[in-house]
Scaffold this active site. Structure first.
Site, PDB file in Angstrom:
ATOM      1  N   HIS A 102      45.170  45.252  38.747  1.00 13.82           N
ATOM      2  CA  HIS A 102      45.671  44.217  39.655  1.00 13.82           C
ATOM      3  C   HIS A 102      45.214  42.852  39.169  1.00 13.82           C
ATOM      4  O   HIS A 102      44.089  42.685  38.713  1.00 13.82           O
ATOM      5  CB  HIS A 102      45.200  44.449  41.094  1.00 13.82           C
ATOM      6  CG  HIS A 102      43.729  44.681  41.236  1.00 13.82           C
ATOM      7  ND1 HIS A 102      43.141  45.886  40.934  1.00 13.82           N
ATOM      8  CD2 HIS A 102      42.727  43.861  41.623  1.00 13.82           C
ATOM      9  CE1 HIS A 102      41.838  45.807  41.140  1.00 13.82           C
ATOM     10  NE2 HIS A 102      41.550  44.589  41.556  1.00 13.82           N
ATOM     11  N   HIS A 104      44.436  39.083  40.321  1.00 18.99           N
ATOM     12  CA  HIS A 104      44.163  38.210  41.461  1.00 18.99           C
ATOM     13  C   HIS A 104      44.775  36.834  41.175  1.00 18.99           C
ATOM     14  O   HIS A 104      44.524  36.250  40.115  1.00 18.99           O
ATOM     15  CB  HIS A 104      42.664  37.998  41.643  1.00 18.99           C
ATOM     16  CG  HIS A 104      41.873  39.214  42.002  1.00 18.99           C
ATOM     17  ND1 HIS A 104      41.438  39.477  43.293  1.00 18.99           N
ATOM     18  CD2 HIS A 104      41.401  40.236  41.246  1.00 18.99           C
ATOM     19  CE1 HIS A 104      40.731  40.601  43.292  1.00 18.99           C
ATOM     20  NE2 HIS A 104      40.695  41.089  42.072  1.00 18.99           N
TER      21      HIS A 104
HETATM   22  P1  DGP Z   1      38.654  44.145  42.543  1.00 22.00           P
HETATM   23  O1  DGP Z   1      37.267  43.934  43.102  1.00 22.00           O
HETATM   24  O2  DGP Z   1      38.996  43.228  41.418  1.00 22.00           O
HETATM   25  O3  DGP Z   1      38.912  45.589  42.230  1.00 22.00           O
HETATM   26  O4  DGP Z   1      39.637  43.716  43.711  1.00 22.00           O
HETATM   27  C1  DGP Z   1      40.108  44.578  44.678  1.00 22.00           C
HETATM   28  C2  DGP Z   1      40.666  43.731  45.778  1.00 22.00           C
HETATM   29  O5  DGP Z   1      41.436  44.565  46.609  1.00 22.00           O
HETATM   30  C3  DGP Z   1      39.623  43.061  46.663  1.00 22.00           C
HETATM   31  O6  DGP Z   1      39.727  41.654  46.521  1.00 22.00           O
HETATM   32  C4  DGP Z   1      39.968  43.491  48.071  1.00 22.00           C
HETATM   33  C5  DGP Z   1      41.360  44.074  47.934  1.00 22.00           C
HETATM   34  N1  DGP Z   1      41.638  45.192  48.804  1.00 22.00           N
HETATM   35  C6  DGP Z   1      40.886  46.312  48.928  1.00 22.00           C
HETATM   36  N2  DGP Z   1      41.452  47.162  49.809  1.00 22.00           N
HETATM   37  C7  DGP Z   1      42.591  46.551  50.239  1.00 22.00           C
HETATM   38  C8  DGP Z   1      43.616  46.942  51.151  1.00 22.00           C
HETATM   39  O7  DGP Z   1      43.622  48.009  51.766  1.00 22.00           O
HETATM   40  N3  DGP Z   1      44.632  46.051  51.334  1.00 22.00           N
HETATM   41  C9  DGP Z   1      44.677  44.841  50.694  1.00 22.00           C
HETATM   42  N4  DGP Z   1      45.716  44.045  50.958  1.00 22.00           N
HETATM   43  N5  DGP Z   1      43.735  44.455  49.813  1.00 22.00           N
HETATM   44  C10 DGP Z   1      42.710  45.307  49.592  1.00 22.00           C
END
Ligand code: DGP
Length: 116
Positions: A102, A104
């Site tokens: 993903h 950001h």
């Molecule tokens: P990373 O730490 O780079 O793996 O980022 C994962 C991101 O995913 C973190 O910023 C929070 C987001 N995240 C985790 N669970 C969910 C979810 O259920 N829904 C959404 N929209 N974002 C999520």
């Protein structure tokens, strides 16, 4: 973890709801559940890729689509003029917590450097 259990695969399939801001057959973009900036959007491939570390040469087009989607969303969010940050956390030291690639997209405030 199997793809069936992968959180972002479940969001991509619509099984888990998210605030989706863009989608096509290749990528999905949705708002981060725990935003770290006024704009914080995640851009993911629809199909499972664990991280940048496991991406293959055949993923080149997909990775380009992810970057260009982020640039288009930055324009749509009104943050392109002032600038923004794009981040791919990879692996343990990179701070990756969800093991589905993903990107950001962060903006709406000035970012510090170096990152923590
Ligand atoms: P990373 O730490 O780079 O793996 O980022 C994962 C991101 O995913 C973190 O910023 C929070 C987001 N995240 C985790 N669970 C969910 C979810 O259920 N829904 C959404 N929209 N974002 C999520």
């Amino acid at each position: 973890m199997s793809e069936a259990q992968c959180l972002f695969c479940r969001i991509a399939s619509g099984e888990i709801p998210a605030t989706v801001v863009f989608e096509d057959e290749h990528v999905l973009a949705f708002r981060d559940i725990d935003p770290k900036a006024p704009t914080h959007i995640l851009v993911i491939p629809r199909n499972h890729v664990t991280s940048l570390a496991t991406a293959q040469a055949g993923h080149g087009d997909l990775l380009g689509r992810i970057l260009l989607t982020a640039a288009e969303l930055a324009r749509a969010e009104g943050i392109a003029e002032n600038g923004y940050r794009t981040v791919l956390n990879t692996g343990a030291d990179g701070g990756q917590s969800v093991h589905h690639l993903h990107l950001h997209l962060l903006g709406g405030r000035a970012m510090g450097w170096p990152p923590g």
